[in-house]
Design an enzyme around this catalytic site. Structure first.
Site, PDB file in Angstrom:
ATOM      1  N   CYS A  42      -2.876  -8.149  35.356  1.00  0.00           N
ATOM      2  CA  CYS A  42      -1.417  -8.191  35.415  1.00  0.00           C
ATOM      3  C   CYS A  42      -0.950  -8.733  36.761  1.00  0.00           C
ATOM      4  CB  CYS A  42      -0.860  -6.791  35.196  1.00  0.00           C
ATOM      5  SG  CYS A  42      -0.909  -6.310  33.468  1.00  0.00           S
TER       6      CYS A  42
ATOM      7  N   ASP B 278       0.784   3.428  37.224  1.00  0.00           N
ATOM      8  CA  ASP B 278       1.031   2.966  35.844  1.00  0.00           C
ATOM      9  C   ASP B 278       2.070   3.812  35.105  1.00  0.00           C
ATOM     10  OD1 ASP B 278      -1.334   0.932  35.425  1.00  0.00           O
ATOM     11  OD2 ASP B 278      -2.120   2.662  36.493  1.00  0.00           O
TER      12      ASP B 278
ATOM     13  N   VAL C  71       0.823   1.677  45.730  1.00  0.00           N
ATOM     14  CA  VAL C  71      -0.490   1.145  45.320  1.00  0.00           C
ATOM     15  C   VAL C  71      -0.463  -0.382  45.210  1.00  0.00           C
ATOM     16  CG1 VAL C  71      -2.302   1.227  43.552  1.00  0.00           C
ATOM     17  CG2 VAL C  71      -1.047   3.318  44.160  1.00  0.00           C
TER      18      VAL C  71
END
Ligand code: EPU
Length: 455
Positions: free
Chosen positions: A137, A327, A349
């Site tokens: 991604c 996430d 992150v």
């Protein structure tokens, strides 16, 4: 050049999903049950681990997602025989492992980042490995310096070529002392997969200890590895001469579970996520409760719902485990846009994980991204220059819009926003979502979403 939309199409096709666009008529609560199987971020690594054995391995709970299809293609290109029962059980036999051609590897690798983890196992089995340019991604630079430094410490020779990276191990890899600058998930997995069959002991400091890593360690232990997880993020691996196959049921996908929970909250719905377990979601559940969501932990899953009444603002900082996972923020930001007051998400992150908020703003949200993040004194990991923070002011009614999916988690948050919004939204590039969400179109239908799809 491969465009994002070519990539999206290919991701979908890998799992038989020939859908590019989904037109959602929002404003209906999602109600019902979804089943969540093995974690994308464990299953793909467990498949690579099968390369290290001298007999077949059996992995259960494997989801039909395109990242799994990519790793399967790469394993087969290297001579691993794979049989699939069709209900999520894969048998992988590495007895005839062989080198693959550059072109073959490149064709299978697609946009995944998993190929980098083939290095250690291939160096042990064949003495060489080729890694094509990596994708994944587009949420930041995503360098592989920690991986390459670790492989060099084990004795691998790394040569950068125009097509990718070629690695050789003139002798057996030997144990090393490695201190990661950041508890990187991928680099920790790289060290584990390389050290288990290296000569001597490896000491890994500042390791990642995510549940998916613990599950990978369990798999390696089943294969015959000796791995000690010490306090303070230190892992010792005593190298062994050979490893056998394993039989394992994969840990559930906690990112998918958190995504459906966020969808229940944002759409004022009620979803039972079968297969979700509490221990790996402790931090998520705290935040979910603080925003105003309700949940009940049951034996076979967790029920998540919106209890009615206003949602509350929260302040969260993404972190390595056991902190709040990076996430989880994208799906939950949609619910935060409906909370009464100002929420803050501090992303520590990745350096570019708020791209999805542009589309939410186009749908009526009020989200301001501060590129330099926020100084905080309670950080578990050292502050890095790449941090960003999003300030979400709510509640703001959401309305339909035309959106292109930019990445996996951002894409799922767009789906949630469209489901929660008044009116109709058209979301393109949805194939990207197939990277990590199994049968998501069928699941949405089962939950009562109102939508049409187009190729
Ligand atoms: N980093 C470096 N150099 C490296 C490796 C990492 O600087 O050699 C940096 C990264 O740029 C990033 C940070 O370290 O800023 C953390 O990266 P990490 O290595 O931990 O992440 P990863 O292994 O590439 C996995 C998951 C991600 C998940 C992160 C964090 C897989 C395939 N991916 O990525 O999942 O966000 O760990 O938990 O396991 C997703 O599922 O959508 C996803 C992106």
């Amino acid at each position: 050049m491969t465009t994002l939309s070519d990539d999206a199409k290919r991701q979908g096709e890998r799992v038989g999903l020939n859908v590019d666009t989904i037109t959602i008529h929002g404003g209906k609560p999602l109600i019902g049950r979804v089943d969540v199987r093995g974690a994308k971020n464990l299953v793909t690594k467990a498949m690579v681990a099968a390369l290290l054995g001298d007999g077949p391995s059996v992995l259960r709970g494997v989801p039909a997602i395109s990242d799994v299809a990519i790793v399967r293609g790469l394993l087969e290109a290297h001579g691993v025989r794979i049989t699939d029962t069709g209900d999520g059980e894969l048998t992988m036999d590495p007895s005839n492992v062989r080198s693959a051609h550059f072109a073959e590897i490149d064709a299978h690798a697609g946009s995944s980042r998993i190929p980098i983890l083939f290095c250690g196992p291939l160096l042990h089995q064949l003495g060489e490995a080729f890694i094509p340019d990596l994708g994944g991604c587009r949420i930041g630079d995503r360098p592989i310096n920690f991986h390459l430094d670790a492989l060099r410490a084990f004795g691998a020779k790394v040569t950068k070529l125009p097509q990718g990276i070629h690695l050789t191990a003139p002798e057996r890899l030997r144990g090393a002392e490695i201190d990661l600058p950041f508890p990187s998930v991928g680099a920790t997995e790289q060290v584990l997969l390389s050290a288990v069959r290296a000569e001597g002991v490896t000491e890994l400091k500042n390791a990642a200890i995510e549940p998916e890593i613990m599950d990978l360690i369990s798999i390696l232990q089943k294969m015959g590895a000796v791995i000690w997880v010490e306090p303070n993020r230190t892992i010792f691996i005593e190298g062994v001469d050979r490893l056998g196959g394993y039989e394992h049921r994969a840990l559930f996908d906690r990112n998918e579970a958190a995504s459906w929970a966020a969808a229940a909250l944002a759409t004022k719905g009620d979803i039972f996520v079968a297969g979700a377990k509490q221990p790996e979601l402790l931090t998520f559940l705290n935040v979910f409760r603080k925003v105003g969501g309700e949940f009940t932990v049951m034996e076979d899953g967790i029920r998540f719902w919106h209890p009615g009444g206003p949602l509350k603002p929260v302040i969260v900082e993404t972190d390595v485990h056991p902190g709040f996972m990076t996430d989880w923020q994208q799906p939950l930001v949609v619910a935060m846009s409906q909370a009464e007051g100002q929420s803050i998400v501090h992303e520590t992150v990745y350096e570019n994980r708020f791209g999805f908020t542009d589309s939410l703003n186009a749908m009526g949200a009020n989200i301001v991204v501060h590129q330099d993040g926020i100084a905080s004194i309670t950080r578990r990991v050292p502050r890095r220059a790449l941090e960003q923070a999003a300030v979400i002011t709510g509640p703001t009614p959401l309305h339909g819009a035309d959106i292109r999916v930019p990445d996996l988690r951002g894409g799922f948050s767009h789906l949630i926003a469209a489901l929660a919004a008044d009116g109709t939204s058209t979301i393109s590039n949805v194939g990207i979502i197939a990277r990590g969400y199994e049968h998501f179109i069928d699941k949405l239908r089962d939950l009562g979403a109102d939508f049409e799809t187009a190729d």
